[in-house]
Design a protein around this motif. Structure first.
Motif, mmCIF file in Angstrom:
data_model
loop_
_atom_site.group_PDB
_atom_site.id
_atom_site.type_symbol
_atom_site.label_atom_id
_atom_site.label_comp_id
_atom_site.label_asym_id
_atom_site.label_seq_id
_atom_site.Cartn_x
_atom_site.Cartn_y
_atom_site.Cartn_z
ATOM 1 N N LEU A 162 0.844 -1.192 0.000
ATOM 2 C CA LEU A 162 0.000 0.000 0.000
ATOM 3 C C LEU A 162 0.880 1.243 0.000
ATOM 4 O O LEU A 162 2.010 1.221 0.491
ATOM 5 N N GLY A 203 -2.366 7.485 -0.353
ATOM 6 C CA GLY A 203 -3.515 7.637 -1.237
ATOM 7 C C GLY A 203 -4.362 6.378 -1.340
ATOM 8 O O GLY A 203 -5.520 6.444 -1.730
ATOM 9 N N ASP A 204 -3.778 5.232 -0.979
ATOM 10 C CA ASP A 204 -4.523 3.969 -1.028
ATOM 11 C C ASP A 204 -5.470 3.855 0.161
ATOM 12 O O ASP A 204 -5.240 4.448 1.215
ATOM 13 N N THR A 205 -6.515 3.069 -0.023
ATOM 14 C CA THR A 205 -7.451 2.771 1.055
ATOM 15 C C THR A 205 -6.905 1.614 1.864
ATOM 16 O O THR A 205 -6.476 0.609 1.300
ATOM 17 N N LEU A 206 -6.921 1.774 3.169
ATOM 18 C CA LEU A 206 -6.435 0.730 4.061
ATOM 19 C C LEU A 206 -7.573 -0.233 4.351
ATOM 20 O O LEU A 206 -8.616 0.150 4.869
ATOM 21 N N ARG A 207 -7.370 -1.488 3.989
ATOM 22 C CA ARG A 207 -8.346 -2.533 4.277
ATOM 23 C C ARG A 207 -7.594 -3.699 4.889
ATOM 24 O O ARG A 207 -6.879 -4.408 4.203
ATOM 25 N N GLU A 249 -0.018 -6.740 2.188
ATOM 26 C CA GLU A 249 -0.046 -5.446 1.488
ATOM 27 C C GLU A 249 0.562 -4.310 2.305
ATOM 28 O O GLU A 249 0.790 -3.237 1.765
ATOM 29 N N ARG A 307 -8.128 6.344 4.285
ATOM 30 C CA ARG A 307 -7.061 6.452 3.283
ATOM 31 C C ARG A 307 -5.721 6.758 3.963
ATOM 32 O O ARG A 307 -5.663 7.497 4.942
#
Length: 160
Positions: free
Chosen positions: A25, A28-32, A122, A139
């Motif tokens: 990751l 700017g990426d979404t944390l899941r 990730e 995010r």
């Protein structure tokens, strides 16, 4: 017996390929993160209010977090809206159950435990360093690594 060994080898290679192919990751990426359990066996989630996620991918990073957190109360960590996840997948099960979990249960703060490396594949990492992810509305807004207690305290805004 050969079939079982072939199947085990196939699964090991597949897991390795998945880990190697997972792009870390970035800002700017979404944390899941999948649902994890803490050291007490309770559900451990990254709540919407979480502002900072610490990730320890190895023992050196985990030891660093514990060293810094030893002087901080659980209330202060809650006020910082901070969550901590440790990847313990490489730890032998006997060591986990006899030594690591009893030690972690003495901690006043929850630790999300990743017992399977694919759960945190990730998350960005650097050997021996704590990954610090700043989060807003799910995010990632900033990413840093800390390899010393002083560096981790600076990134978290704690007095040295």
């Amino acid at each position: 017996m050969r079939r079982v060994l072939r199947r085990a080898l196939f699964l090991a290679l597949l897991t390795h390929a998945m880990l190697a192919g997972a792009a870390p990751l970035a800002v700017g990426d979404t944390l899941r993160l999948p649902r994890l359990e803490d050291q007490h066996g309770r559900a451990f989630d990254i709540a919407p209010a979480t502002r900072t996620l610490l990730f320890a991918a190895d023992k050196a990073a985990s030891d660093l977090v514990m060293q810094v957190f030893d002087g901080i109360g659980a209330e202060r960590l809650d006020a910082m809206q901070l969550r901590y996840v440790a990847d313990i997948s490489a730890m032998p099960a006997l060591v986990t159950s006899m030594f690591a979990l009893p030690a972690l249960r003495k901690r006043a703060y929850p630790v999300g435990l990743a017992r399977d490396a694919t759960l945190t594949a990730e998350l960005p990492r650097e050997g021996g360093s704590v990954t610090v992810l700043r989060i807003e509305a799910g995010r990632i807004t900033a990413l840093a690594y800390a390899a010393t207690p002083g560096a981790l305290k600076r990134v978290l805004g704690l007095p040295e």
